[in-house]
Design an enzyme around this catalytic site. Sequence first.
Site, PDB file in Angstrom:
ATOM      1  N   THR A 294      41.241  36.783  40.827  1.00 37.07           N
ATOM      2  CA  THR A 294      41.371  37.408  39.503  1.00 37.07           C
ATOM      3  C   THR A 294      41.734  36.333  38.489  1.00 37.07           C
ATOM      4  O   THR A 294      42.688  35.585  38.696  1.00 37.07           O
ATOM      5  CB  THR A 294      42.480  38.480  39.552  1.00 37.07           C
ATOM      6  OG1 THR A 294      42.172  39.376  40.617  1.00 37.07           O
ATOM      7  CG2 THR A 294      42.573  39.230  38.249  1.00 37.07           C
TER       8      THR A 294
ATOM      9  N   ARG B  89      37.979  44.240  44.553  1.00 33.58           N
ATOM     10  CA  ARG B  89      38.595  45.399  43.891  1.00 33.58           C
ATOM     11  C   ARG B  89      39.163  46.353  44.920  1.00 33.58           C
ATOM     12  O   ARG B  89      39.283  47.561  44.682  1.00 33.58           O
ATOM     13  CB  ARG B  89      37.554  46.086  43.015  1.00 33.58           C
ATOM     14  CG  ARG B  89      37.118  45.153  41.890  1.00 33.58           C
ATOM     15  CD  ARG B  89      35.657  45.263  41.625  1.00 33.58           C
ATOM     16  NE  ARG B  89      35.404  46.317  40.669  1.00 33.58           N
ATOM     17  CZ  ARG B  89      34.339  47.111  40.695  1.00 33.58           C
ATOM     18  NH1 ARG B  89      33.450  46.971  41.636  1.00 33.58           N
ATOM     19  NH2 ARG B  89      34.169  48.024  39.779  1.00 33.58           N
TER      20      ARG B  89
ATOM     21  N   LYS C 291      37.160  43.211  36.025  1.00 33.55           N
ATOM     22  CA  LYS C 291      38.307  43.239  36.938  1.00 33.55           C
ATOM     23  C   LYS C 291      39.622  43.460  36.176  1.00 33.55           C
ATOM     24  O   LYS C 291      40.462  44.284  36.550  1.00 33.55           O
ATOM     25  CB  LYS C 291      38.344  41.907  37.713  1.00 33.55           C
ATOM     26  CG  LYS C 291      39.621  41.627  38.438  1.00 33.55           C
ATOM     27  CD  LYS C 291      39.774  42.496  39.649  1.00 33.55           C
ATOM     28  CE  LYS C 291      41.146  42.338  40.233  1.00 33.55           C
ATOM     29  NZ  LYS C 291      41.287  42.940  41.523  1.00 33.55           N
TER      30      LYS C 291
ATOM     31  N   ASN D 271      42.351  47.074  36.183  1.00 32.24           N
ATOM     32  CA  ASN D 271      43.787  47.106  36.493  1.00 32.24           C
ATOM     33  C   ASN D 271      44.623  47.414  35.253  1.00 32.24           C
ATOM     34  O   ASN D 271      45.678  48.053  35.346  1.00 32.24           O
ATOM     35  CB  ASN D 271      44.213  45.797  37.151  1.00 32.24           C
ATOM     36  CG  ASN D 271      43.842  45.795  38.632  1.00 32.24           C
ATOM     37  OD1 ASN D 271      43.437  46.823  39.174  1.00 32.24           O
ATOM     38  ND2 ASN D 271      43.966  44.653  39.279  1.00 32.24           N
TER      39      ASN D 271
ATOM     40  N   ARG E  90      44.680  51.136  34.652  1.00 33.72           N
ATOM     41  CA  ARG E  90      45.631  51.808  35.534  1.00 33.72           C
ATOM     42  C   ARG E  90      47.073  51.575  35.049  1.00 33.72           C
ATOM     43  O   ARG E  90      47.893  52.487  35.055  1.00 33.72           O
ATOM     44  CB  ARG E  90      45.444  51.275  36.962  1.00 33.72           C
ATOM     45  CG  ARG E  90      45.850  52.264  38.027  1.00 33.72           C
ATOM     46  CD  ARG E  90      45.252  51.899  39.366  1.00 33.72           C
ATOM     47  NE  ARG E  90      45.974  52.542  40.446  1.00 33.72           N
ATOM     48  CZ  ARG E  90      45.796  53.810  40.814  1.00 33.72           C
ATOM     49  NH1 ARG E  90      44.910  54.551  40.214  1.00 33.72           N
ATOM     50  NH2 ARG E  90      46.507  54.319  41.806  1.00 33.72           N
TER      51      ARG E  90
ATOM     52  N   HIS F 253      42.684  69.947  33.498  1.00 34.60           N
ATOM     53  CA  HIS F 253      41.715  69.813  32.407  1.00 34.60           C
ATOM     54  C   HIS F 253      40.601  68.880  32.889  1.00 34.60           C
ATOM     55  O   HIS F 253      40.890  67.832  33.468  1.00 34.60           O
ATOM     56  CB  HIS F 253      42.418  69.227  31.177  1.00 34.60           C
ATOM     57  CG  HIS F 253      41.552  69.202  29.957  1.00 34.60           C
ATOM     58  ND1 HIS F 253      40.481  68.347  29.830  1.00 34.60           N
ATOM     59  CD2 HIS F 253      41.585  69.939  28.822  1.00 34.60           C
ATOM     60  CE1 HIS F 253      39.903  68.557  28.664  1.00 34.60           C
ATOM     61  NE2 HIS F 253      40.546  69.521  28.026  1.00 34.60           N
TER      62      HIS F 253
ATOM     63  N   CYS G 130      48.709  42.601  41.462  1.00 32.05           N
ATOM     64  CA  CYS G 130      47.499  42.879  40.674  1.00 32.05           C
ATOM     65  C   CYS G 130      47.851  43.553  39.359  1.00 32.05           C
ATOM     66  O   CYS G 130      47.769  42.956  38.301  1.00 32.05           O
ATOM     67  CB  CYS G 130      46.568  43.790  41.464  1.00 32.05           C
ATOM     68  SG  CYS G 130      46.337  43.244  43.135  1.00 32.05           S
TER      69      CYS G 130
ATOM     70  N   ARG H 172      55.517  41.646  46.837  1.00 35.17           N
ATOM     71  CA  ARG H 172      55.309  40.876  45.612  1.00 35.17           C
ATOM     72  C   ARG H 172      55.500  41.746  44.356  1.00 35.17           C
ATOM     73  O   ARG H 172      54.982  42.834  44.285  1.00 35.17           O
ATOM     74  CB  ARG H 172      53.917  40.235  45.609  1.00 35.17           C
ATOM     75  CG  ARG H 172      53.862  39.046  46.561  1.00 35.17           C
ATOM     76  CD  ARG H 172      52.488  38.465  46.640  1.00 35.17           C
ATOM     77  NE  ARG H 172      51.562  39.390  47.277  1.00 35.17           N
ATOM     78  CZ  ARG H 172      50.265  39.138  47.420  1.00 35.17           C
ATOM     79  NH1 ARG H 172      49.760  38.023  46.959  1.00 35.17           N
ATOM     80  NH2 ARG H 172      49.482  40.005  48.016  1.00 35.17           N
TER      81      ARG H 172
HETATM   82  N1  SAJ Z   1      51.805  53.381  40.797  1.00 32.49           N
HETATM   83  C1  SAJ Z   1      52.507  54.304  40.034  1.00 32.49           C
HETATM   84  N2  SAJ Z   1      51.901  55.476  39.720  1.00 32.49           N
HETATM   85  C2  SAJ Z   1      50.639  55.779  40.158  1.00 32.49           C
HETATM   86  C3  SAJ Z   1      49.933  54.844  40.930  1.00 32.49           C
HETATM   87  C4  SAJ Z   1      50.542  53.645  41.230  1.00 32.49           C
HETATM   88  O1  SAJ Z   1      53.644  54.068  39.621  1.00 32.49           O
HETATM   89  O2  SAJ Z   1      50.175  56.890  39.844  1.00 32.49           O
HETATM   90  C5  SAJ Z   1      52.418  52.087  41.132  1.00 32.49           C
HETATM   91  C6  SAJ Z   1      52.533  51.854  42.645  1.00 32.49           C
HETATM   92  O3  SAJ Z   1      53.702  52.408  43.145  1.00 32.49           O
HETATM   93  C7  SAJ Z   1      52.525  50.344  42.714  1.00 32.49           C
HETATM   94  C8  SAJ Z   1      51.627  49.936  41.557  1.00 32.49           C
HETATM   95  O4  SAJ Z   1      51.549  51.059  40.708  1.00 32.49           O
HETATM   96  O5  SAJ Z   1      53.812  49.805  42.493  1.00 32.49           O
HETATM   97  C9  SAJ Z   1      50.233  49.501  41.944  1.00 32.49           C
HETATM   98  O6  SAJ Z   1      49.727  50.265  43.029  1.00 32.49           O
HETATM   99  P1  SAJ Z   1      48.219  50.776  43.124  1.00 32.49           P
HETATM  100  O7  SAJ Z   1      48.074  51.482  44.407  1.00 32.49           O
HETATM  101  O8  SAJ Z   1      47.863  51.528  41.893  1.00 32.49           O
HETATM  102  O9  SAJ Z   1      47.348  49.468  43.061  1.00 32.49           O
HETATM  103  P2  SAJ Z   1      47.335  48.065  43.880  1.00 32.49           P
HETATM  104  O10 SAJ Z   1      48.060  47.052  43.040  1.00 32.49           O
HETATM  105  O11 SAJ Z   1      47.776  48.228  45.262  1.00 32.49           O
HETATM  106  O12 SAJ Z   1      45.759  47.743  43.845  1.00 32.49           O
HETATM  107  C10 SAJ Z   1      45.100  47.634  42.579  1.00 32.49           C
HETATM  108  C11 SAJ Z   1      43.820  48.480  42.647  1.00 32.49           C
HETATM  109  N3  SAJ Z   1      43.257  48.614  41.306  1.00 32.49           N
HETATM  110  C12 SAJ Z   1      42.877  49.810  40.820  1.00 32.49           C
HETATM  111  O13 SAJ Z   1      43.020  50.845  41.422  1.00 32.49           O
HETATM  112  C13 SAJ Z   1      42.249  49.805  39.450  1.00 32.49           C
HETATM  113  C14 SAJ Z   1      42.823  47.805  43.602  1.00 32.49           C
HETATM  114  O14 SAJ Z   1      41.587  48.488  43.568  1.00 32.49           O
HETATM  115  C15 SAJ Z   1      42.606  46.351  43.163  1.00 32.49           C
HETATM  116  O15 SAJ Z   1      41.708  45.678  44.034  1.00 32.49           O
HETATM  117  C16 SAJ Z   1      43.945  45.648  43.277  1.00 32.49           C
HETATM  118  O16 SAJ Z   1      44.825  46.277  42.324  1.00 32.49           O
HETATM  119  C17 SAJ Z   1      43.755  44.174  42.955  1.00 32.49           C
HETATM  120  O17 SAJ Z   1      43.719  43.360  43.895  1.00 32.49           O
HETATM  121  O18 SAJ Z   1      43.561  43.838  41.782  1.00 32.49           O
END
Ligand code: SAJ
Length: 423
Positions: free
Chosen positions: A118, A151, A203, A207, A210, A243, A259, A323
Amino acid sequence: MKKICVLGLGYIGLPTASMFAASNLDVIGVDINQKIVNTLNNGEIHIEEEGLKEIVSRVISAEKLIIKNSPEPADVFIIAVPTPILPDKCADLRAVASACESILPHLRVGNLVVLESTSPPGTTINLVKPILERSGLKAGQDFLLVYSPERVLPGQIMRELVENARVIGGINDASAQAGRDLYATFVKGEILLTDATTAEMVKLMENTYRDVNIALANEFSLLAESIGIKINIREAIAIANYHPRVKILQPGPGVGGHCIAVDPWFLVEAAPDKAHLIRQARLINDNMPENIVQIAASMVKGILEPKIACLGLTYKADVDDVRESPSIEMVERLINVGYRIVAYDPYVKEMPLLGDHLVLSLDLALKDADLLLILVDHTEFKSLHPRQATPMRSRLVLDTRYCINKNLWKQEGFFIKYPGVID
Ligand code: SAJ
């Protein structure tokens, strides 16, 4: 048959290298960390990821994947090294630069080089390309160059590597097409071709989307706490999501991992005067641990020398990755306040940073505790029965992941608090 050299055997490089090797290509896996090289060569694995150990040991014993500490000539070079952020929130691209430099002596006419790490927009053409062209070869003509981000979701890497759509950003059409042919070896999802900088942007945008969405959910939760009358933010989000055009993510104790907690800063760095929303979302999510600490403090107020049992240290459920974990930050903050703190995580067996505060069994954590603070929704915690918690001194639970059954625990005399839920 193609020979592939993968530089960086971390969470992405190792699964990717083993996928190519399992597809019958000859793969050299390179890591500059001799400990990782030794571990893999001894038949062990340094990463916990569903299904990875089996495939790695299979391809290593079949000699389709050979582990080394420096690159060697190959048809394809894939760079999958870390790109962390520096304390000033700018990208640290030193590992990418040195991986490129290590390829230089081996780069030949007809090679394909892929950057998977990334990276901030422009890295492929402004950093990777000039370094590789020091070989005297011209990118796009003598050798081909693409940016193709991983991803995959930690915990589901092996499945998502195959099934997810794959973005291939070429510095020219010939590069993009060579990239497509390469990943078509094992990718079953759609393969989308674009230019290198657009692929870098894709990419980072995913993220960031999200992160901003989670920040919104967290802000809703904070609003609910502040409104202070009967309200249930989890229920509100669940109902709003009925919705057809609304999909709000879940509030929590903050965003961790290498990420989502990192990548948005690469966009802020690219245009600091424009990235207002992105920066603000980062700050909101980064401030969540402090908000949770304050709720915990209010719950143990009045208890003499309260003991808080913190469950979970990883950045999310059922992974061993710590991490950027907000859980660790919360534990440290609580220690600094002066509470008696113990932390337990089934995936974390040592963490010098926490010293004696880290305990290796749930029972030890619960004994005499006044507050059970659930920081990660590991399967082991979700299935926790309140009777297991009877050695606690006071029956208080703060569940930051909304993962335990409130009614069940209430029946056993526990007081349960979810952030953003006011009874
Ligand atoms: N989290 C929340 N609320 C949510 C979802 C997640 O607080 O509703 C928090 C989680 O607890 C965690 C953090 O967000 O601390 C990230 O977790 P995650 O499961 O959302 O994502 P990662 O970091 O494990 O993986 C992400 C993914 N990106 C997306 O979904 C857009 C993955 O597809 C990417 O490949 C990865 O980042 C990356 O390597 O960039």
